[in-house]
Design a protein around this motif. Structure first.
Motif, PDB file in Angstrom:
ATOM      1  N   GLU A 131      59.531  18.228 -34.544  1.00 56.61           N
ATOM      2  CA  GLU A 131      60.132  19.403 -35.212  1.00 56.61           C
ATOM      3  C   GLU A 131      61.529  19.668 -34.646  1.00 56.61           C
ATOM      4  O   GLU A 131      62.472  19.956 -35.374  1.00 56.61           O
ATOM      5  N   GLU A 132      61.641  19.569 -33.322  1.00 56.23           N
ATOM      6  CA  GLU A 132      62.926  19.817 -32.665  1.00 56.23           C
ATOM      7  C   GLU A 132      63.935  18.740 -33.089  1.00 56.23           C
ATOM      8  O   GLU A 132      65.107  19.033 -33.325  1.00 56.23           O
ATOM      9  N   LEU A 133      63.458  17.514 -33.207  1.00 54.70           N
ATOM     10  CA  LEU A 133      64.333  16.419 -33.628  1.00 54.70           C
ATOM     11  C   LEU A 133      64.891  16.707 -35.029  1.00 54.70           C
ATOM     12  O   LEU A 133      66.087  16.562 -35.280  1.00 54.70           O
ATOM     13  N   GLU A 134      64.015  17.144 -35.914  1.00 51.20           N
ATOM     14  CA  GLU A 134      64.444  17.439 -37.282  1.00 51.20           C
ATOM     15  C   GLU A 134      65.502  18.541 -37.273  1.00 51.20           C
ATOM     16  O   GLU A 134      66.528  18.444 -37.936  1.00 51.20           O
ATOM     17  N   LYS A 135      65.258  19.575 -36.469  1.00 47.66           N
ATOM     18  CA  LYS A 135      66.218  20.688 -36.355  1.00 47.66           C
ATOM     19  C   LYS A 135      67.574  20.178 -35.893  1.00 47.66           C
ATOM     20  O   LYS A 135      68.618  20.533 -36.418  1.00 47.66           O
ATOM     21  N   ARG A 136      67.558  19.310 -34.871  1.00 57.13           N
ATOM     22  CA  ARG A 136      68.814  18.795 -34.307  1.00 57.13           C
ATOM     23  C   ARG A 136      69.555  17.941 -35.329  1.00 57.13           C
ATOM     24  O   ARG A 136      70.779  18.003 -35.435  1.00 57.13           O
ATOM     25  N   LEU A 137      68.796  17.127 -36.081  1.00 55.78           N
ATOM     26  CA  LEU A 137      69.441  16.253 -37.065  1.00 55.78           C
ATOM     27  C   LEU A 137      70.098  17.085 -38.175  1.00 55.78           C
ATOM     28  O   LEU A 137      71.185  16.768 -38.637  1.00 55.78           O
ATOM     29  N   ILE A 138      69.404  18.170 -38.564  1.00 55.14           N
ATOM     30  CA  ILE A 138      69.964  19.031 -39.615  1.00 55.14           C
ATOM     31  C   ILE A 138      71.195  19.764 -39.082  1.00 55.14           C
ATOM     32  O   ILE A 138      72.243  19.804 -39.724  1.00 55.14           O
ATOM     33  N   SER A 139      71.096  20.297 -37.849  1.00 57.35           N
ATOM     34  CA  SER A 139      72.195  21.130 -37.346  1.00 57.35           C
ATOM     35  C   SER A 139      73.437  20.317 -36.985  1.00 57.35           C
ATOM     36  O   SER A 139      74.544  20.828 -37.030  1.00 57.35           O
ATOM     37  N   ARG A 140      73.297  19.039 -36.660  1.00 59.01           N
ATOM     38  CA  ARG A 140      74.522  18.296 -36.333  1.00 59.01           C
ATOM     39  C   ARG A 140      75.294  17.887 -37.590  1.00 59.01           C
ATOM     40  O   ARG A 140      76.430  17.418 -37.511  1.00 59.01           O
ATOM     41  N   ASN A 141      74.628  18.034 -38.748  1.00 55.17           N
ATOM     42  CA  ASN A 141      75.343  17.951 -40.026  1.00 55.17           C
ATOM     43  C   ASN A 141      76.055  16.617 -40.243  1.00 55.17           C
ATOM     44  O   ASN A 141      77.156  16.579 -40.774  1.00 55.17           O
ATOM     45  N   GLN A 142      75.417  15.554 -39.800  1.00 55.71           N
ATOM     46  CA  GLN A 142      76.063  14.249 -39.879  1.00 55.71           C
ATOM     47  C   GLN A 142      75.445  13.394 -40.988  1.00 55.71           C
ATOM     48  O   GLN A 142      76.096  12.512 -41.535  1.00 55.71           O
ATOM     49  N   ASP A 143      74.189  13.696 -41.335  1.00 56.99           N
ATOM     50  CA  ASP A 143      73.455  12.873 -42.292  1.00 56.99           C
ATOM     51  C   ASP A 143      73.043  13.688 -43.506  1.00 56.99           C
ATOM     52  O   ASP A 143      72.810  14.890 -43.407  1.00 56.99           O
ATOM     53  N   ASP A 144      72.907  12.993 -44.649  1.00 55.90           N
ATOM     54  CA  ASP A 144      72.343  13.687 -45.810  1.00 55.90           C
ATOM     55  C   ASP A 144      70.810  13.699 -45.675  1.00 55.90           C
ATOM     56  O   ASP A 144      70.260  13.136 -44.739  1.00 55.90           O
ATOM     57  N   LYS A 145      70.154  14.350 -46.671  1.00 54.09           N
ATOM     58  CA  LYS A 145      68.692  14.540 -46.567  1.00 54.09           C
ATOM     59  C   LYS A 145      67.950  13.208 -46.494  1.00 54.09           C
ATOM     60  O   LYS A 145      66.997  13.050 -45.739  1.00 54.09           O
ATOM     61  N   VAL A 146      68.420  12.227 -47.273  1.00 53.36           N
ATOM     62  CA  VAL A 146      67.744  10.923 -47.305  1.00 53.36           C
ATOM     63  C   VAL A 146      67.844  10.256 -45.932  1.00 53.36           C
ATOM     64  O   VAL A 146      66.861   9.723 -45.400  1.00 53.36           O
ATOM     65  N   ALA A 147      69.035  10.321 -45.348  1.00 53.19           N
ATOM     66  CA  ALA A 147      69.242   9.685 -44.033  1.00 53.19           C
ATOM     67  C   ALA A 147      68.391  10.372 -42.971  1.00 53.19           C
ATOM     68  O   ALA A 147      67.836   9.710 -42.090  1.00 53.19           O
ATOM     69  N   ILE A 148      68.283  11.692 -43.062  1.00 55.66           N
ATOM     70  CA  ILE A 148      67.468  12.429 -42.079  1.00 55.66           C
ATOM     71  C   ILE A 148      66.008  12.005 -42.197  1.00 55.66           C
ATOM     72  O   ILE A 148      65.337  11.727 -41.204  1.00 55.66           O
TER      73      ILE A 148
END
Ligand code: 5GP
Length: 193
Positions: A131-148
């Motif tokens: 869950e924390e990983l998902e939060k970090r990936l979303i907040s760093r704003n580097q990838d689109d939804k598919v990449a995440i």
């Protein structure tokens, strides 16, 4: 400064978003004996990335030529792109007496393990939770939804391979994880010397 007879090859691997980049920077800043290995990749540069600093950005053809010339210590295909550590970039670092810090995935770490002559130390960094990983990936704003989604689904595969590392650390708080890495390096060097 960490000194040893053979240059230390410190490998940090982690699922992306676990904080490895921050830790890599902190190690480099705190100890000038480490130089980060600059990999070759066929991935396109992100807007903030500089050729020759973050990566050597090359075409697929160029990368294939380097494979044929046996120019790599290791290479891997990750999410449709190739990444590799060239022997010449490592030699340039070690010739000057520096230790090497690798930010590579488990496939690369396993290949480096086959080079028995290397003074290798492999650390796998885990995020506190999925869950924390998902939060970090979303907040760093580097990838689109598919990449995440793709990164999250690679997570379990990555974690399976953590058993092949010398140490597995959870990056809950950066400072405490960093201190643990420093201790691991010192212990490793004391064992070797
Ligand atoms: P990114 O595209 O986000 O910069 O990196 C994707 C993944 O490639 C990361 O897990 C990173 O550790 C890995 N990587 C970067 N360079 C290399 C390399 O030279 N070899 C291997 N095996 N993995 C690499």
């Amino acid at each position: 400064m960490y000194n040893s007879n053979k240059p230390l090859m410190l490998v940090l691997s982690s699922p992306s978003g676990a904080g490895k980049t921050t830790l890599t920077k902190k190690i480099q800043e705190s100890d000038t004996s480490f130089k980060v290995s600059v990999s070759h990749t066929t991935r396109k540069a992100r807007p903030n990335e500089v050729d020759g600093v973050d990566y050597h950005f090359v075409s697929k053809e160029k990368f294939q030529n380097l494979i044929n010339e046996k120019a790599f210590y290791e290479y891997a295909k990750i999410f449709e792109n190739y990444y590799g550590t060239s022997k010449s970039s490592i030699n340039k670092i070690t010739e000057k007496g520096y230790n090497v810090l690798f930010d590579i995935d488990w496939q690369g770490a396993e290949q480096l393990t086959n080079h028995k002559e290397l003074n290798l130390l492999k650390i796998f960094i885990l995020p506190p939770s999925l869950e924390e990983l998902e939060k970090r990936l979303i907040s760093r704003n580097q990838d689109d939804k598919v990449a995440i989604k793709r990164r999250l689904s690679a997570y379990s595969v990555d974690v399976t391979h953590s058993k092949n590392y010398d140490h597995v650390l959870v990056n809950d708080k950066v400072e405490s994880c960093f201190n643990k890495i420093k201790k691991i390096i010192l212990n490793h060097l004391n064992k070797k010397n």
